[in-house]
Design a protein around this motif. Structure first.
Motif, PDB file in Angstrom:
ATOM      1  N   GLU A  44      -2.278  -5.912   7.292  1.00 37.79           N
ATOM      2  CA  GLU A  44      -2.970  -4.771   6.821  1.00 37.79           C
ATOM      3  C   GLU A  44      -4.017  -4.304   7.757  1.00 37.79           C
ATOM      4  O   GLU A  44      -4.570  -5.089   8.385  1.00 37.79           O
ATOM      5  CB  GLU A  44      -3.781  -5.068   5.402  1.00 37.79           C
ATOM      6  CG  GLU A  44      -2.618  -5.584   4.393  1.00 37.79           C
ATOM      7  CD  GLU A  44      -2.133  -4.378   3.797  1.00 37.79           C
ATOM      8  OE1 GLU A  44      -2.139  -3.166   4.121  1.00 37.79           O
ATOM      9  OE2 GLU A  44      -1.382  -4.661   2.720  1.00 37.79           O
ATOM     10  N   ARG A  45      -4.484  -2.907   7.248  1.00 45.11           N
ATOM     11  CA  ARG A  45      -5.587  -2.458   7.969  1.00 45.11           C
ATOM     12  C   ARG A  45      -7.046  -3.442   7.941  1.00 45.11           C
ATOM     13  O   ARG A  45      -7.406  -3.764   6.652  1.00 45.11           O
ATOM     14  CB  ARG A  45      -6.130  -1.013   7.640  1.00 45.11           C
ATOM     15  CG  ARG A  45      -6.485  -0.284   8.904  1.00 45.11           C
ATOM     16  CD  ARG A  45      -6.791   1.143   8.370  1.00 45.11           C
ATOM     17  NE  ARG A  45      -5.510   1.940   8.200  1.00 45.11           N
ATOM     18  CZ  ARG A  45      -5.289   2.592   7.021  1.00 45.11           C
ATOM     19  NH1 ARG A  45      -6.309   2.623   6.153  1.00 45.11           N
ATOM     20  NH2 ARG A  45      -4.260   3.276   7.008  1.00 45.11           N
ATOM     21  N   SER A  46      -7.584  -3.972   9.137  1.00 44.96           N
ATOM     22  CA  SER A  46      -8.681  -5.026   8.708  1.00 44.96           C
ATOM     23  C   SER A  46      -9.143  -5.290  10.016  1.00 44.96           C
ATOM     24  O   SER A  46      -8.772  -4.566  11.176  1.00 44.96           O
ATOM     25  CB  SER A  46      -7.961  -6.165   8.463  1.00 44.96           C
ATOM     26  OG  SER A  46      -7.000  -6.609   9.507  1.00 44.96           O
ATOM     27  N   ASP A  67       5.009  -2.832   9.160  1.00 38.54           N
ATOM     28  CA  ASP A  67       4.229  -2.643   8.040  1.00 38.54           C
ATOM     29  C   ASP A  67       4.395  -3.490   7.023  1.00 38.54           C
ATOM     30  O   ASP A  67       5.621  -3.716   6.434  1.00 38.54           O
ATOM     31  CB  ASP A  67       4.491  -1.034   7.721  1.00 38.54           C
ATOM     32  CG  ASP A  67       3.813  -0.723   6.548  1.00 38.54           C
ATOM     33  OD1 ASP A  67       3.167  -1.560   6.112  1.00 38.54           O
ATOM     34  OD2 ASP A  67       3.394   0.527   6.642  1.00 38.54           O
ATOM     35  N   GLN A  93      -0.515 -12.112   4.311  1.00 33.92           N
ATOM     36  CA  GLN A  93       0.572 -11.365   4.404  1.00 33.92           C
ATOM     37  C   GLN A  93       1.830 -12.062   5.029  1.00 33.92           C
ATOM     38  O   GLN A  93       2.996 -11.586   5.160  1.00 33.92           O
ATOM     39  CB  GLN A  93       0.557 -10.193   5.701  1.00 33.92           C
ATOM     40  CG  GLN A  93       0.202  -9.058   5.045  1.00 33.92           C
ATOM     41  CD  GLN A  93      -1.014  -8.939   4.499  1.00 33.92           C
ATOM     42  OE1 GLN A  93      -2.028  -9.159   5.153  1.00 33.92           O
ATOM     43  NE2 GLN A  93      -1.018  -8.388   3.127  1.00 33.92           N
ATOM     44  N   PRO A 179      -1.406   4.613   9.514  1.00 32.37           N
ATOM     45  CA  PRO A 179      -0.822   3.316   9.509  1.00 32.37           C
ATOM     46  C   PRO A 179      -0.330   3.127  10.912  1.00 32.37           C
ATOM     47  O   PRO A 179       0.146   3.930  11.528  1.00 32.37           O
ATOM     48  CB  PRO A 179       0.478   3.474   8.619  1.00 32.37           C
ATOM     49  CG  PRO A 179       0.096   4.624   7.471  1.00 32.37           C
ATOM     50  CD  PRO A 179      -0.790   5.432   8.413  1.00 32.37           C
ATOM     51  N   PRO A 204      -7.135  -0.039   3.579  1.00 33.14           N
ATOM     52  CA  PRO A 204      -5.771   0.167   3.302  1.00 33.14           C
ATOM     53  C   PRO A 204      -5.428   0.982   2.097  1.00 33.14           C
ATOM     54  O   PRO A 204      -6.251   0.620   1.112  1.00 33.14           O
ATOM     55  CB  PRO A 204      -5.046  -1.399   3.090  1.00 33.14           C
ATOM     56  CG  PRO A 204      -6.106  -2.448   3.288  1.00 33.14           C
ATOM     57  CD  PRO A 204      -7.387  -1.552   3.560  1.00 33.14           C
ATOM     58  N   ASP A 205      -4.618   1.993   2.256  1.00 32.13           N
ATOM     59  CA  ASP A 205      -4.278   2.861   1.145  1.00 32.13           C
ATOM     60  C   ASP A 205      -5.190   4.057   1.064  1.00 32.13           C
ATOM     61  O   ASP A 205      -5.037   4.850   0.537  1.00 32.13           O
ATOM     62  CB  ASP A 205      -4.253   2.130   0.057  1.00 32.13           C
ATOM     63  CG  ASP A 205      -2.762   1.900  -0.650  1.00 32.13           C
ATOM     64  OD1 ASP A 205      -2.059   2.140   0.178  1.00 32.13           O
ATOM     65  OD2 ASP A 205      -2.746   1.282  -1.659  1.00 32.13           O
TER      66      ASP A 205
END
Ligand code: AMP
Length: 748
Positions: A44-46, A67, A93, A179, A204-205
């Motif tokens: 995830e975005r991080s 993804d 994840q 993304p 994220p989102d």
């Protein structure tokens, strides 16, 4: 030591980011990563995402973004197709990665011990300009996604061109919100990091929610960000332009940019902000042409502009002959950015990447875009339309053929076709037309298992046969518009209670869906991210507050009703706050508290500056009542008082710190809030407009020994009582530590 990347409340400096990426890179090399070795990233975005991307490249390898939100079947296909020996994940994840023989899964957030033993020095990557940098998967018309292989030289050319053209500075802040499985993210990540600017990762989102974007832009001072035009539209409409004052450059790409949107953009964002239209396919290192949009020249079409460096654009006919200026033809791309091809798909590569007849360089190829375009006399190119069944929906590239292939595999489907239908709102939705005895719900569930959410049609229309033209071809124009029942419905259950009833009404209106029940699912009723934004706005207007993210995690009406709050979560002065500079405050202005005028006067008198300095008065939350109770109960000290000592090497740095703290206090209502209870029937909290932090200078006894100890002892929280009637509920005491030439700050 400058900040390189920020995510939520955490950040990494360039030094730390580089060291962390280096350690991981050395570890990857040890595991066999090097030039041409592909490494899957399922994150995830991080911050870990940025560290991992850099580490793979530093190790000389190529990254394959996976993804974690994709269906397991699709991920499995991508893992097999890309033959990665290794996938980096965050521990959370791990479960998203389907087990594959010979594929090792490493959680980067669990490697601390192993990485501590690795060198923090820059590794020698061994990568060459023609080495593989990344493989990005995109929809494939034959029913399976295809991995596009891009080499370093193309990406580097693209980034160096962008810097020469737009000159990012070290004080620029770039928002990373695409993304990472889409190639726009490539410049979002690496452009700022190459230039010493700051990279801010959207949560994220977060990329789907204009309100959230406005908040990060404002809080982080974002100067540069990207939108696909269909997401720029709601952003431009939803945000308060004044709160995005830091914006300098908005970049659009991915879809045709409507001239009306350019005009609207410049109407909303006055000031020195530029809008650029970029064009390019994943098959040619992100973008190959650019156009600076000026408000004045947004005529009938916004061109995709002129080629970037070391890139040639050709508009050709079927015999690969250039067509005259103004004549439509197919757009071909030549030059260093052309990708190496599709991974493991030699035939498809040969079909789309053809020998370049205009180049003198051996082996040069042109990429055939499938886009119809024409040259303008001024040397810019205009995009006209697609020549095939590739569509863009809210920026997502979709081959309708891939969805059809997936549908055809469903038992009972005898024939089918999928189209992207334009709605009255100008918005597009995927509609599947199916011949055969199959339930829409079953089809939807099946497609969900193989396709990304954005490729699952919103509506399924059952037909006895597909309509044909007299010559026997599919007659797309004769396909009927989907009726309400084409959107798969859960069996109806009437909404319960006020919130559900209100939600059902708003959904019906936004989705044009007729009767909506409490078990209905927003996305199954044809909802998508643009409608989600519209829905959230409508809900806000009726006092139902939530954000786009909540809708994605709780898309069923009854569940959404549970997370909908009656109060805004935003940090803004509520619309009903007492007007600034008000001379007197009356009970009508304070709908939440039951105080008489004399009680209000008493509260106001306790605030320096009187009514003009009171922003709001409202009741305590139960937890605050408890805190007040314990404060009043104890005679000495304060059970909730915390204290800490910080040390500064100069007085100037200490002052800077206090100034920053004051800025935080100015920004947050709760930090400017005091409590009042004496002579009142109910205790209240009072928000001050201005609440300067009290700073006390303390003389320490030089002979007493440890200065910090002495400071602690003077303000022992076991005895010290804080004045709850005075905002902020913070005290600063500063003292010089003569013995060590340093400055101490005690915060209570
Ligand atoms: P992608 O590989 O997702 O970048 O999609 C590439 C395709 O998106 C192109 O072949 C075009 O059809 C379309 N596209 C990208 N940028 C633009 C643009 N600025 N204007 C019109 N179409 C665009």
């Amino acid at each position: 030591d400058a900040v390189a990347v920020v995510f939520d409340y955490a950040s990494l400096t360039y030094r730390v980011l580089n060291e962390r990426a280096n350690r991981l890179a050395h570890h990857l090399v040890r595991l066999g990563v090097g030039p041409e070795v592909r490494v899957g990233l399922c994150l995830e975005r991080s911050l870990e995402m940025v560290v991992s991307l850099l580490a793979v490249l530093k190790a000389g390898g190529a990254y394959v973004p996976l993804d974690p939100g994709l269906p397991a079947e699709r991920l499995a296909y991508m893992l097999d197709g890309s033959a990665v020996p290794l996938v980096l994940v965050q521990a959370a994840q791990r479960g998203a990665v389907p087990a594959r023989e010979g594929v090792e899964v490493l959680a980067v957030d669990e490697l601390a011990e192993r990485l501590a033993a690795e060198s923090a020095e820059n590794p020698k990557s061994g990568a060459r300009p023609e080495s593989l940098a990344y493989v990005i998967y995109t929809s494939g018309s034959t029913g399976r996604p295809k991995g596009v292989m891009n080499a370093h030289r193309g990406v580097v050319n693209r980034l160096v061109w962008m810097q020469a053209q737009f000159g990012l500075r070290t004080d620029d802040v770039v928002l990373q919100k695409t993304p990472f499985s889409f190639d726009v993210s490539v410049w979002e990540f690496f452009w700022p990091l190459q230039q010493g600017a700051r990279l801010v990762m959207a949560r994220p989102d977060g990329h789907r929610d204009p309100r959230y974007l406005q908040e990060v832009i404002e809080q982080r001072g974002v100067t540069t960000l990207h939108f696909v035009p269909s997401m720029l539209q709601p952003f431009v409409e939803a945000v308060e332009a004044g709160r995005c004052a830091s914006l300098r450059h908005v970049v659009c790409s991915g879809e045709a940019l409507p001239p009306a949107l350019v005009r609207r953009f410049y109407d909303r964002f006055a000031g020195p902000v530029a809008l650029t239209n970029l064009y390019g396919p994943t098959e040619a290192a992100v973008d190959v042409s650019w156009w600076s949009c000026a408000r004045e020249d947004a005529g009938d079409v916004v061109p995709i502009g002129r080629p970037v460096w070391n890139t040639a654009l050709y508009v050709l006919d079927a015999a690969l002959q250039p067509v005259p200026i103004g004549t439509p033809g197919e757009l071909y791309i030549g030059g260093v950015q052309v990708a190496r091809g599709y991974l493991g798909r030699a035939a498809m590569t040969a079909e789309r990447f053809v020998p370049d007849p205009f180049s003198t360089e051996g082996g040069a190829r042109l990429y055939r875009t499938g886009d119809r375009a024409r040259w303008r006399p001024d040397g810019a190119v205009e995009y006209l339309r697609r020549l095939d069944f590739q569509v863009k929906i809210r920026g997502f590239r979709i081959e309708l053929g891939e969805i059809e292939a997936a549908l055809r595999q469903a038992p009972g489907v005898r024939d089918c076709t999928v189209v992207a239908r334009e709605e009255e709102t100008g918005d597009r939705r995927l509609v599947a037309y199916v011949v055969g005895a199959v339930e829409a719900e079953a089809l939807r569930d099946r497609l969900r298992r193989t396709l990304p959410e954005y490729m699952v049609p919103s509506a399924f229309v059952a037909l006895d046969a597909l309509p044909l033209t007299p010559s026997g071809k599919l007659d797309r124009k004769a396909l009927p518009a989907p009726e309400g029942d084409a959107y798969a419905r859960r069996s109806y259950e009437a909404p319960l209670g006020e919130v559900e009833t209100a939600l059902a009404e708003i959904w019906a209106e936004v989705l044009g869906a007729g009767r909506v029940g409490r078990r209905d699912h927003f996305f199954e009723l044809g909802g998508h991210s643009l409608l989600a934004i519209k829905l959230i706005e409508r809900m806000r207007r009726r006092g139902l507050h939530t954000d786009v993210r909540a809708l994605f995690t709780t898309p069923v009406l009854a569940e959404l009703a549970l997370v909908v709050g009656g109060e805004s979560t935003e940090l803004e002065v509520p619309a009903n706050a007492i007007p600034e500079g008000c001379a007197s405050i009356t009970p009508e202005m304070l709908p939440l508290v039951e105080l008489s005028q004399s009680e209000i006067d008493r509260v106001v008198a306790g605030v320096p500056g009187g009514a003009a300095n009171v922003q709001d008065i409202y009741p305590l939350a139960p937890l605050q009542e408890g805190i007040l109770f314990h404060h009043l109960l104890s005679q000495e000290g304060d059970p909730y008082l915390l204290s800490s000592v910080a040390e500064f090497d100069t007085r100037a740095r200490l002052e800077q710190y206090l100034a920053a703290l004051q800025a935080v206090i100015d920004r947050h209502d709760i930090l400017r809030t005091s409590m009042a209870w004496e002579g009142l029937r109910e205790p209240v909290q009072v928000v001050w407009r201005h609440a300067p932090l009290p700073v006390e200078e303390v003389e320490l006894d030089a002979a007493a020994g440890d200065a910090a100890e002495e400071l602690w002892a003077r303000y022992d929280p076991r005895q010290y009582r804080i004045d709850l009637g005075r905002a902020p509920l913070l005290r600063a005491c500063i003292a010089e530590d003569d013995g060590r030439g340093r400055w101490l700050l005690l915060m209570l």
